[in-house]
Design an enzyme around this catalytic site. Sequence first.
Site, short mmCIF file in Angstrom:
data_model
loop_
_atom_site.label_atom_id
_atom_site.label_comp_id
_atom_site.label_asym_id
_atom_site.label_seq_id
_atom_site.Cartn_x
_atom_site.Cartn_y
_atom_site.Cartn_z
N GLY A 11 0.83 -1.20 0.00
CA GLY A 11 0.00 0.00 0.00
C GLY A 11 0.87 1.25 0.00
O GLY A 11 2.09 1.19 -0.13
N GLN A 12 0.22 2.39 0.15
CA GLN A 12 0.93 3.67 0.09
C GLN A 12 2.01 3.79 1.17
O GLN A 12 3.17 4.04 0.89
CB GLN A 12 -0.05 4.83 0.29
CG GLN A 12 -1.18 4.91 -0.72
CD GLN A 12 -1.94 6.21 -0.56
OE1 GLN A 12 -1.52 7.24 -1.08
NE2 GLN A 12 -3.04 6.20 0.16
N ASP A 38 -1.65 -12.74 5.39
CA ASP A 38 -3.03 -12.23 5.45
C ASP A 38 -3.40 -12.11 6.92
O ASP A 38 -3.62 -13.11 7.61
CB ASP A 38 -3.96 -13.23 4.72
CG ASP A 38 -5.43 -12.81 4.80
OD1 ASP A 38 -5.74 -11.85 5.53
OD2 ASP A 38 -6.25 -13.47 4.14
N ILE A 39 -3.47 -10.88 7.39
CA ILE A 39 -3.67 -10.70 8.83
C ILE A 39 -5.08 -11.07 9.30
O ILE A 39 -5.33 -11.12 10.49
CB ILE A 39 -3.29 -9.27 9.31
CG1 ILE A 39 -4.13 -8.20 8.61
CG2 ILE A 39 -1.80 -9.01 9.13
CD1 ILE A 39 -4.06 -6.83 9.30
N ALA A 62 -4.83 -2.54 5.62
CA ALA A 62 -6.11 -1.93 5.95
C ALA A 62 -7.10 -2.06 4.81
O ALA A 62 -6.74 -2.35 3.66
CB ALA A 62 -5.91 -0.44 6.26
N TYR A 63 -8.35 -1.85 5.16
CA TYR A 63 -9.44 -1.71 4.20
C TYR A 63 -9.77 -0.23 4.22
O TYR A 63 -10.19 0.31 5.25
CB TYR A 63 -10.64 -2.55 4.68
CG TYR A 63 -11.88 -2.40 3.83
CD1 TYR A 63 -12.27 -3.42 2.95
CD2 TYR A 63 -12.68 -1.26 3.90
CE1 TYR A 63 -13.42 -3.28 2.17
CE2 TYR A 63 -13.82 -1.13 3.13
CZ TYR A 63 -14.18 -2.13 2.26
OH TYR A 63 -15.31 -2.00 1.50
N ASP A 104 -8.46 9.79 11.06
CA ASP A 104 -9.20 10.95 11.58
C ASP A 104 -10.71 10.70 11.51
O ASP A 104 -11.48 11.42 12.13
CB ASP A 104 -8.85 12.20 10.76
CG ASP A 104 -9.10 12.03 9.27
OD1 ASP A 104 -9.00 10.88 8.77
OD2 ASP A 104 -9.40 13.03 8.59
N TYR A 127 -16.58 2.64 7.96
CA TYR A 127 -15.11 2.67 7.92
C TYR A 127 -14.55 3.20 9.24
O TYR A 127 -13.67 2.58 9.85
CB TYR A 127 -14.65 3.55 6.74
CG TYR A 127 -13.17 3.84 6.77
CD1 TYR A 127 -12.23 2.89 6.37
CD2 TYR A 127 -12.68 5.08 7.20
CE1 TYR A 127 -10.87 3.15 6.41
CE2 TYR A 127 -11.32 5.35 7.24
CZ TYR A 127 -10.43 4.39 6.84
OH TYR A 127 -9.08 4.65 6.88
#
Length: 288
Positions: A11-12, A38-39, A62-63, A104, A127
């Site tokens: 991911g980023q 795969d957590i 994360a999702y 946030d 989320y």
Amino acid sequence: MAIILITGAKGQLGNELKVVSKNYYGYDFIFTDIDSLDITSQEQTSEFIKKSKPDWIINCAAYNLVDKAESEPDKALLINGTAVKNITEVIRGSECRFIHLSSDYVYDGKSNVPYNEGDPVNPLSAYGRSKLAGEKYALLHQGSMIIRTSWLYSSFGNNFVKTILRLAAEKESLKVVFDQTGTPTYAADLAEAIMNIISGVIRNQMAMNSGIYNYSNEGVCTWYDFACEITKEAGLTCQVLPVPTKDYKQTAQRPAYSVMDKSKIKENYWLSIPHWRTSLIKCMKLLK
Ligand SMILES: NC(=O)c1ccc[n+]([C@@H]2O[C@H](COP(=O)([O-])OP(=O)(O)OC[C@H]3O[C@@H](n4cnc5c(N)ncnc54)[C@H](OP(=O)(O)O)[C@@H]3O)[C@@H](O)[C@H]2O)c1
């Protein structure tokens, strides 16, 4: 040699940690993503951690599909919540330090002054609720540090900066909401901050105090301001038009205000954080 395990490394933030890790010698980095760890699998997570014996775990997995989470809340909760428990259940009571990323979007945005970590949370979306569940599971382990971040972007992956660049190149005008205020975060700055904290603690320059910390770039803007800055920096002539949230179709409700007070992380770990505009220019240079 300290072993640092990174999950969700494709991911980023994971990719930015890969870049930053090249400046840190004497650490053994283990980068994993869903294909190797795969957590959400309790068994795999337990086996992997027991075998690799990390001194630190940075959970970047994360999702993050904020709107889609409204129609698949269980999936969001599984990845952002239950999977965090899979990690903390293995390391609970051990010396392993855990850095977990949150959002946030755990705040409801009703404030008009920057949120600090002790302010009440009240997520408005599935989320946000899944990220809050992850925080609670992370805190089951004593050595956990939760970093709430916001509006993350990077030269890696998909994000708002890349979307605006693409749309602004195709269209004459773009509508962007002007009544959601927050702060963008360049994932490269966050990766650098995380490694500064880890290396400082390892070298005994500072103590790791577990708990929740806010981190974003400095400054404040709306998504509209952010989009204007992106198009301006890119030299695109597309007109950015401000629209109110009520006229912009988004499935999930977002906080109207999610600026975070970063004093705690700055003071505890002697961090100096760049302004969002400075970091945006850096990222856009890489994208050119
Ligand atoms: N992006 C934002 O604007 C934002 C804002 C606030 C907070 N955050 C938080 O900051 C952290 C880093 O975000 P990011 O933008 O770097 O996330 P990202 O780019 O979406 O990367 C998440 C990575 O986790 C992987 N992943 C998904 N399910 C997994 C599983 N079960 N096991 C292992 N890996 C899995 C994803 O793989 P796939 O791509 O194959 O799903 C992806 O490579 C996250 O905790 C995120 O919630 C992000």
